[in-house]
Enzyme design. Structure first.
Site, short mmCIF file in Angstrom:
data_model
loop_
_atom_site.label_atom_id
_atom_site.label_comp_id
_atom_site.label_asym_id
_atom_site.label_seq_id
_atom_site.Cartn_x
_atom_site.Cartn_y
_atom_site.Cartn_z
N GLU A 325 0.83 -1.20 0.00
CA GLU A 325 0.00 0.00 0.00
C GLU A 325 0.86 1.25 0.00
OE1 GLU A 325 -1.16 0.99 4.59
OE2 GLU A 325 -2.45 -0.44 3.57
N CYS A 326 0.59 2.14 -0.94
CA CYS A 326 1.24 3.45 -1.05
C CYS A 326 2.76 3.31 -1.10
CB CYS A 326 0.77 4.37 0.06
SG CYS A 326 1.02 6.13 -0.31
N GLY A 327 3.47 3.64 -0.02
CA GLY A 327 4.92 3.51 -0.02
C GLY A 327 5.37 2.09 -0.30
#
Length: 438
Positions: A325-327
């Site tokens: 997720e994301c990073g």
């Protein structure tokens, strides 16, 4: 457990961001903690970074309260437990008091939590009264008092106090010589700030608190639930016997405490490892979770972490479910181009390149529809992903209903900029971690 009198409760809010809500909340938490009081702090709205600082200030985990993402009854249960166990409950608001749907004011009214208004008094005196009275009456909300931030002198504070009419000036803070450092996603996380505890102690020392007015606040419990409200469902042990390996270090640090609680309630065993320290994915892992964080600040280390890269590629090749997720998604793309324009190779599980940009690329509450219902969360990022693969699904923005973040699937990898709040739907979270299609 404490008796039914509860705790002193305030929601620390302001007219806008940048007024000093986090500074005041941290200073108040540290000050009260040093007097021997048990302090619990919550953060209103989706946020990973402010809670890290507030946990450092208060000495206790900081959970999220949000009427939409967390849900009404989960918010009530957390507040009630804190009010029974602690002497003081502080809730830091988000943006301005009335900003957002739901807003901090909505939370205040729902649970009858009085508002402690923080005002930046550096460029005003008597007008402070008009500002605070407007904040109180617009909603309206119940007002506990005011903390005037960045006051110039005792005389300045007296003018502010006189303007407030029937609202007490509970405290003042002088203009800080040392400010809490910030960067593109907010405050710098506490472990990266030299002397962070000294800064927090300094803020606590500088906070001039009217002890009489503070002690006059009546201890309380949150407003009770309507009789018709159904109790929370029991979390089923859908991950019983599974081991979830979670990346956790300075590059992967955006973890809601509630998400870890939910994984344990689902029956999972948790193992933590550090890609920055070139630690491989644990052999015992059935599922790998790469949460968000700051991989863009650690590209040189991540690009040289061979054991980490080889192990996550091997886990992918073996078909072990991976949620990025994301990073976490950024770290498994082919490359990251940092803010200086330098490109760094990453793990390469997700075809595509990530580039940092100056403008905000995504922000706000979003939900992902799954076979088990909607999983709620949010997005907040300054990078963009350039990929040729098609999204398997998209989140939906709240409250507009517009299309949100893409969710990608490639092999056993599920990747998105979406940060899921697992407690909003534990069954859906279990499915997402196991690689079930959204």
């Amino acid at each position: 457990m404490r008796d039914k009198q509860g705790a002193r409760m305030v929601l620390v809010a302001a007219v806008a961001s940048g007024q000093g809500k986090t500074t005041v909340t941290a200073a108040l938490a540290r000050r009260l903690r040093r007097t021997g009081q048990r302090v619990r702090v919550f953060k209103c709205g989706p946020d990973f970074i402010d809670p890290m600082l507030l946990e450092r200030a208060s000495g206790a985990p900081v959970h999220t309260l949000d009427l939409w993402m967390v849900g009404l009854e989960q918010c009530r249960q957390r507040l009630e437990q804190a009010a029974r166990e602690a002497d003081v409950v502080l809730v830091e608001g988000v943006m301005g008091l009335y900003d957002g749907k739901p807003s901090a004011a909505d939370l205040s009214r729902e649970f009858d939590i009085p508002v402690l208004a923080v005002i930046d008094a550096s460029a005003m005196a008597q007008t402070a009264g008009a500002l605070v009275l407007g904040l109180r009456d617009y909603g309206p909300v119940r007002m506990a008092g005011v903390v005037a931030n960045r006051v110039a002198s005792a005389g300045h504070a007296a003018m502010v106090a006189a303007s407030l009419r029937d609202i007490p000036l509970l405290g003042t803070l002088v203009k800080q010589q040392r400010r809490l450092p910030e960067r593109h996603l907010g405050l710098v996380v506490p472990d990266e700030v030299d002397g962070i505890d000294a800064i927090l102690d300094e803020l606590a020392d500088q906070l001039q608190l009217d002890e009489g007015a503070w002690n006059a606040l009546t201890p309380q419990l949150p407003a009770p639930a309507p009789a018709a409200l159904e109790p929370l469902a029991v979390t089923p042990p859908l991950l019983a016997g599974k081991t979830v390996a979670i990346a956790r270090d300075a590059a992967f640090c955006f973890l809601y405490p509630a998400n870890l609680d939910v994984l344990r309630e689902l029956g999972a065993a948790l193992l933590f490892f550090s890609p920055l320290a070139d630690q491989p994915v644990p052999d015992a892992a059935d599922i790998v979770w790469l949460p968000g964080g700051y991989p863009e600040l650690h590209c040189p280390l991540l690009s040289r972490a061979r054991q980490w890269c080889e192990s996550i590629r091997a886990a992918h090749a073996a078909g072990r479910p991976i949620l990025a997720e994301c990073g976490g998604m950024m770290a498994v793309a082919e490359s990251i181009t940092d803010k200086d324009g330098q490109t760094w190779p990453m793990a390469g599980l997700l075809p595509g390149q990530v580039a940092m940009q100056q403008r905000l690329a995504g922000l706000g509450a979003q939900g992902l529809q799954t076979g088990a219902g909607q999983l709620r969360g949010h997005t907040f990022h300054y990078s963009r992903l350039d990929t040729a693969i098609e999204a398997q699904a998209h989140t939906v923005k709240h409250p507009s209903g517009a299309t949100g973040e893409a969710v990608y699937r490639t092999g056993s990898l599920t990747a998105s900029y979406f940060h899921a709040f697992f407690a909003s739907n534990p069954a859906a979270a279990a499915g997402l971690l196991c690689g079930d299609a959204p």
